[in-house]
Enzyme design. Structure first.
Site, short mmCIF file in Angstrom:
data_model
loop_
_atom_site.label_atom_id
_atom_site.label_comp_id
_atom_site.label_asym_id
_atom_site.label_seq_id
_atom_site.Cartn_x
_atom_site.Cartn_y
_atom_site.Cartn_z
N GLY A 143 0.83 -1.22 0.00
CA GLY A 143 0.00 0.00 0.00
C GLY A 143 0.86 1.25 0.00
N GLY A 144 0.42 2.26 0.76
CA GLY A 144 1.14 3.55 0.80
C GLY A 144 2.59 3.38 1.23
N GLU B 62 19.15 -5.86 -23.16
CA GLU B 62 19.39 -7.15 -23.83
C GLU B 62 18.22 -7.60 -24.71
OE1 GLU B 62 21.66 -10.31 -22.55
OE2 GLU B 62 22.73 -9.16 -21.04
N1 CAA Z 1 22.21 -16.80 -34.00
C1 CAA Z 1 22.96 -16.84 -35.15
N2 CAA Z 1 22.66 -16.08 -36.23
C2 CAA Z 1 21.59 -15.27 -36.15
C3 CAA Z 1 20.78 -15.19 -35.00
C4 CAA Z 1 21.12 -16.01 -33.90
N3 CAA Z 1 20.41 -16.00 -32.77
N4 CAA Z 1 19.79 -14.31 -35.21
C5 CAA Z 1 19.94 -13.85 -36.47
N5 CAA Z 1 21.04 -14.44 -37.02
C6 CAA Z 1 21.54 -14.25 -38.40
C7 CAA Z 1 20.44 -14.58 -39.41
O1 CAA Z 1 20.44 -15.96 -39.71
C8 CAA Z 1 20.83 -13.72 -40.59
O2 CAA Z 1 21.92 -14.35 -41.26
P1 CAA Z 1 21.93 -14.56 -42.87
O3 CAA Z 1 22.01 -13.24 -43.51
O4 CAA Z 1 23.14 -15.39 -43.09
O5 CAA Z 1 20.65 -15.26 -43.19
C9 CAA Z 1 21.42 -12.49 -39.93
O6 CAA Z 1 21.82 -12.87 -38.62
C10 CAA Z 1 20.44 -11.34 -39.86
O7 CAA Z 1 19.34 -11.77 -39.11
P2 CAA Z 1 17.92 -11.04 -39.15
O8 CAA Z 1 17.51 -10.87 -40.56
O9 CAA Z 1 17.02 -11.77 -38.23
O10 CAA Z 1 18.30 -9.60 -38.57
P3 CAA Z 1 17.39 -8.37 -38.19
O11 CAA Z 1 18.07 -7.14 -38.61
O12 CAA Z 1 16.00 -8.61 -38.67
O13 CAA Z 1 17.46 -8.33 -36.57
C11 CAA Z 1 16.84 -8.81 -34.29
C12 CAA Z 1 17.10 -9.31 -35.73
C13 CAA Z 1 16.42 -10.05 -33.56
C14 CAA Z 1 15.75 -7.75 -34.22
C15 CAA Z 1 18.16 -8.24 -33.71
O14 CAA Z 1 18.51 -7.01 -34.30
C16 CAA Z 1 18.10 -8.05 -32.21
O15 CAA Z 1 18.28 -9.01 -31.44
N6 CAA Z 1 17.87 -6.82 -31.76
C17 CAA Z 1 17.95 -6.51 -30.32
C18 CAA Z 1 19.33 -6.09 -29.98
C19 CAA Z 1 19.62 -6.28 -28.53
O16 CAA Z 1 19.23 -7.24 -27.89
N7 CAA Z 1 20.40 -5.34 -27.98
C20 CAA Z 1 20.81 -5.44 -26.62
C21 CAA Z 1 22.13 -4.78 -26.47
S1 CAA Z 1 23.04 -5.49 -25.21
C22 CAA Z 1 22.54 -4.80 -23.77
O17 CAA Z 1 21.47 -4.33 -23.58
C23 CAA Z 1 23.59 -5.05 -22.82
C24 CAA Z 1 23.77 -4.23 -21.63
O18 CAA Z 1 24.72 -3.46 -21.53
C25 CAA Z 1 23.01 -4.60 -20.45
#
Ligand code: CAA
Length: 380
Positions: free
Chosen positions: A340-341, A364
């Protein structure tokens, strides 16, 4: 792959040690660290001396040598003490895992061992002012210069940014080629041309050091390239698959602390001449908290077990991170409701937990990005 529903003796011993550290060392100072936004350098030194940092790094390189499941068991306990302290700890593994996964033996010795043995800090530098969720859209530029690269650009929201001795940096050789031109390089923090911004004044997890890191004509030897040219995006994604369970379990630790405080308070606090825990309104909140915390832990342990077994687990990792982060926010919000409060004041611990929980839905990979990964995997 079988999910062990009971911890081994070794895991129970690790859990006890982490819990002791959280209760005796972290909790007594967590309020002050939060209030003053102070990076807990001495506390982390102590954690390092007890083997509670660099959990996932190989023992022969000075790490603790735990698998992912055991790392998660330790991290949950630490996070129940303070999520900000735990984020500072987990950030080291996040920065070193790209090298552990894709570095040569020589690179592992050069870039993992000193961080682990000296107890220094490392940072994973992916996000930028203009590229957060769209990690392939980064603009930090890597330019070839003979045997070296020249690195220019700015990273943002970098955990341990201002205290790190080493950065794991993702930068592009050609921004137009998006993920195909991204490279991962290890960069010592004392390389000329690197500056860091101020410790961000955050809503929660205030003691964890979050800064910008700016690279201005920084020379990076070609020998510091991790995983080959153009492979950096894959290195980053594979790393995040592994670290999302670690992040998910931080949310579980936060929620568990909020739940435990709520149970205690529900038995002490009286209204209408009865402890508030005797009312179904409160009981149902506690019942949902307990159920959802367990569900999040199970999802997280499942993803850790899959990864420990060498299986790919993008789907399970993202499910664990999405569910745990959202669960953490809900549980801590309801904990404030139980108090609560009083819960809304800094006299009681639950408002801090609610502020700390919010970050779990953002860093992340936001909860929305996790849903995107999950949807892509199930529709593949
Ligand atoms: N493992 C291996 N390869 C992967 C993969 C994985 N998990 N995910 C994608 N790939 C590969 C794909 O197969 C593709 O390869 P090919 O060209 O050979 O086919 C390539 O990577 C590109 O993949 P996508 O087309 O899926 O890429 P996208 O541009 O559409 O992006 C996304 C995908 C999931 C949105 C990604 O950009 C993402 O995870 N974004 C979030 C970023 C993030 O989590 N940032 C956190 C920063 S860290 C942080 O916060 C830390 C801190 O300090 C606390």
């Amino acid at each position: 792959m079988q999910l062990p529903l009971q911890l081994s003796e070794e895991q129970i011993a690790l859990q006890d040690e982490a819990k002791k550290f959280a209760v005796n060392e972290i909790r007594p100072v967590s309020r002050e660290l939060d209030r003053d936004s102070t990076f807990p350098k001495e506390l982390l030194k102590k954690a390092h001396s007890l083997g509670l940092v660099n959990l996932f790094q190989a023992e022969e390189l000075g790490g603790t040598g735990l698998n992912l499941l055991s790392s998660c068991i330790v991290i949950e306990e630490l996070a129940a003490g303070c999520a900000g302290v735990t984020t500072s700890i987990v950030a080291n593994d996040l920065a070193l895992i790209p090298i552990a996964l894709h570095g040569t033996e020589e690179q592992k010795k050069k870039f993992i061992e000193p961080v682990c043995t000296k107890g220094s800090f490392a940072s994973f530098c992916l996000s930028e002012p203009g590229a957060g969720s769209d990690a392939a859209g980064i603009s930090c530029q890597l330019t070839k210069d003979g045997d070296n690269y020249i690195l220019n650009g700015q990273k943002q929201w970098i955990t341990n940014g201002g205290v790190a001795s080493q950065y794991t940096v993702f930068a592009t050789l050609d921004r137009d080629k998006r993920h195909k031109a991204i490279c991962c390089v290890a960069v010592p923090a004392d390389t000329p041309g690197i500056t860091t911004g101020h410790h961000e004044d955050k809503l929660g997890q205030r003691c964890s050091n979050t800064t910008t890191v700016t690279f201005e004509n920084v020379t990076v030897p070609g020998a510091n390239l991790i995983g080959g040219e153009g492979n950096g995006f894959r290195v980053a994604m594979e790393t995040l698959d592994l670290t999302r369970p670690m992040t998910a379990i931080i949310a579980v630790g936060i929620a568990r602390a909020a739940f435990e405080y709520s149970c205690e308070y529900a038995q002490e606090r009286k209204q209408f001449s009865q402890p508030i825990g005797s009312f179904q309104a409160i009981q149902f909140l506690l019942a949902d908290m307990a159920t959802n915390i367990d569900a999040a832990r199970l999802l997280t342990h499942r993803s850790a077990c899959l990864l420990d077994a060498g299986k790919s687990a993008s789907l399970e990792s993202s499910m664990a991170k999405r569910f745990s982060a959202d669960m953490g926010m809900e549980v801590t919000t309801n904990a404030v409701q139980v108090f609560g409060g009083y819960g809304y004041t800094k006299e009681y611990p639950v408002e801090k937990l609610m502020r700390d929980a919010k970050l779990m839905q953002i860093y992340e990979g936001t909860s929305q990005i996790q849903r995107l990964v999950i949807a892509r995997e199930i529709l593949r």
